[in-house]
Design a protein around this motif. Structure first.
Motif, short mmCIF file in Angstrom:
data_model
loop_
_atom_site.label_atom_id
_atom_site.label_comp_id
_atom_site.label_asym_id
_atom_site.label_seq_id
_atom_site.Cartn_x
_atom_site.Cartn_y
_atom_site.Cartn_z
N SER A 18 0.88 -1.17 0.09
CA SER A 18 0.06 -0.04 -0.05
C SER A 18 0.89 1.38 -0.09
O SER A 18 0.55 2.28 -0.64
N ALA A 19 2.03 1.21 0.68
CA ALA A 19 2.80 2.45 0.78
C ALA A 19 3.50 2.68 -0.59
O ALA A 19 3.43 3.81 -1.07
N ASP A 20 3.74 1.62 -1.24
CA ASP A 20 4.34 2.01 -2.82
C ASP A 20 3.31 2.45 -3.69
O ASP A 20 3.64 3.34 -4.61
N LEU A 21 2.04 1.64 -3.56
CA LEU A 21 1.04 2.44 -4.40
C LEU A 21 0.90 3.73 -4.04
O LEU A 21 0.53 4.72 -4.95
N LEU A 22 0.74 4.23 -2.58
CA LEU A 22 0.46 5.69 -2.16
C LEU A 22 1.51 6.57 -2.67
O LEU A 22 1.06 7.77 -3.06
N HIS A 23 2.73 5.89 -2.84
CA HIS A 23 3.87 6.82 -3.21
C HIS A 23 3.62 7.54 -4.64
O HIS A 23 3.98 8.36 -5.18
#
Ligand code: NIG
Ligand code: FE
Length: 405
Positions: free
Chosen positions: A118-123
């Motif tokens: 989720s953090a990669d997607l949000l980035h």
């Protein structure tokens, strides 16, 4: 504005009751055949139909938009959801098959899925797009009767992306009629490119800036994520800046409850795994134990021991945990139903858990969570024939006629 012909006015509490505990959680004020007046968005007054300020036969032909015929429906305070992660990018439906095929939450996370995914997607997602995607969920929650919600950061996991999340939460707070509380959950997982130790320090360094946006600080104090010592350091650094709300005892008996109580956390949340020691630690504190049956359901974890908490004289709150990994639902009515069906709470106990006590768990129970003169008129009007038991029992039939917010 007047609502009249209310079949049952439910959730009446005297002024000053900010939470209900022990046997009191099994009780709520109910007035049959009632009216309720709203002024400047607040509950001005209510009473039995015999004292109604409008004459129903006149009101029914007057077409006055300030007068609502409840047609015998129930009026209750709207749901308060004290634990959500609704600001996230994309989805984790790609991991759904892994989960179906038997991988645990921890196994998915350790393969680089889970929160880091989720953090990669949000980035990669712009702030505007993140706001739009999150607002779809916030509107969905409001349509299902949620009138106050807490939203956490924690999919940024570096200073720039955590602040991006906190700005989006602030923008949501500024744009929706529901109350929104903001929580800095930098310590949700170790951000990419950091060692564990360096990341804990980075979270500590982010606190002063996060405090400009957030009301609360949260730490995922659990096996494989952050230790009691990490949590203690982070909460010490946040003292006087952010009130703690802790993720504890989801994956293991983590010590998170005790460290939360030590730092006067407003709530300790999850509690799928608790021993009697956690129950004792919570006695006579201001900390609200909060359980998240949606993640028990989705991850196949044990349900929290809500009944034992009540027997010990404590109160319990229930929240949705709406997030892409462990509870992709913000349906507080389903949360209430699970409170009854899976945790054996009575409908009134579950109702208090999703209204007054969950409002308390995010510091808004002075304004939300009950029918009390002076509180916000954040109310659900049901279709005729509904009561608290039926909402939980017939848990999927649409019941909302109108929302006042
Ligand atoms: O409350 N347990 C930690 N955090 C969330 C899940 C976050 C995620 O998987 O994206 C929770 O369950
Ligand atoms: Fe959570």
């Amino acid at each position: 504005m007047i609502i009249y012909n209310i079949g049952q006015l439910v959730g009446i509490q005297p002024e000053g009751v900010l939470r209900v505990e022990g046997p009191a959680q099994g009780q709520t004020g109910i007035l049959e055949n009632a009216w309720l007046a709203i002024e400047d968005g607040r509950i001005a007054n209510f009473g039995p139909m015999a004292t109604c300020p409008v004459i129903p036969s006149v009101a029914s032909v007057s077409h006055d938009s300030n007068v609502t015929d409840a047609c015998g429906g129930m009026v209750m305070p709207g749901f308060c959801d004290s634990h959500t992660h609704v600001v996230y990018a994309g989805s984790r439906d790609g991991e759904f098959l892994d989960k179906i095929n038997g991988l645990s939450y921890e196994e998915i996370a350790s393969r680089g899925g889970g929160i880091l995914n989720s953090a990669d997607l949000l980035h990669r997602t712009s702030e505007e797009e993140l706001y739009e995607q999150s607002m779809v969920r916030v509107r969905e929650m409001m349509a299902k009767g949620t009138v106050a919600m807490e939203i956490k950061s924690g999919y940024g996991l570096n200073p720039a992306d955590e602040l991006k999340m906190l700005r989006v939460i602030r923008r949501i707070r500024e744009t929706v009629p529901a109350a929104v509380k903001s929580t800095f959950l930098g310590a949700h997982a170790v951000g990419r490119g950091y060692t564990h130790e360096a990341y804990v320090q980075a979270v500590i360094d982010m606190i002063p800036q996060a405090a400009e946006y957030a009301d609360f600080v949260d730490v995922f104090c659990d096996e494989g994520f952050f230790t009691v010592e990490d949590t203690d350091r982070i909460l010490t650094a946040a003292e006087h800046l952010l009130t703690p709300k802790i993720h504890a005892n989801e994956l293991a008996v983590s010590g998170g409850v005790q460290v939360g109580v030590k730092h006067m956390a407003l709530s300790v949340d999850h509690l799928e795994r608790t021993t009697d020691a956690e129950i004792s630690a919570l006695k006579d504190t201001w900390t609200m134990p909060t359980m998240l049956p949606g993640s028990s359901f989705f991850l196949g974890l044990p349900y929290g021991r809500a009944k034992d908490f009540l027997k010990a004289g404590l109160g319990v709150a229930l929240a949705s945990d709406y997030n892409p990994g462990s509870s992709p639902s913000g349906d507080m009515r389903f949360v209430m139903a699970q409170g009854c069906i899976k945790m054996r709470l009575t409908p009134v106990e579950a109702f208090n858990a999703v209204t007054l006590n969950s409002a308390y768990a995010m510091g808004v129970s002075n304004e939300y969570g009950s029918v009390t003169r002076g509180k916000k008129a954040a109310l659900i009007l049901t279709e005729p024939g509904w009561d608290l038991t039926k909402i939980a029992y017939q848990y999927q039939t649409p019941f909302i006629r109108q929302i006042f917010l």
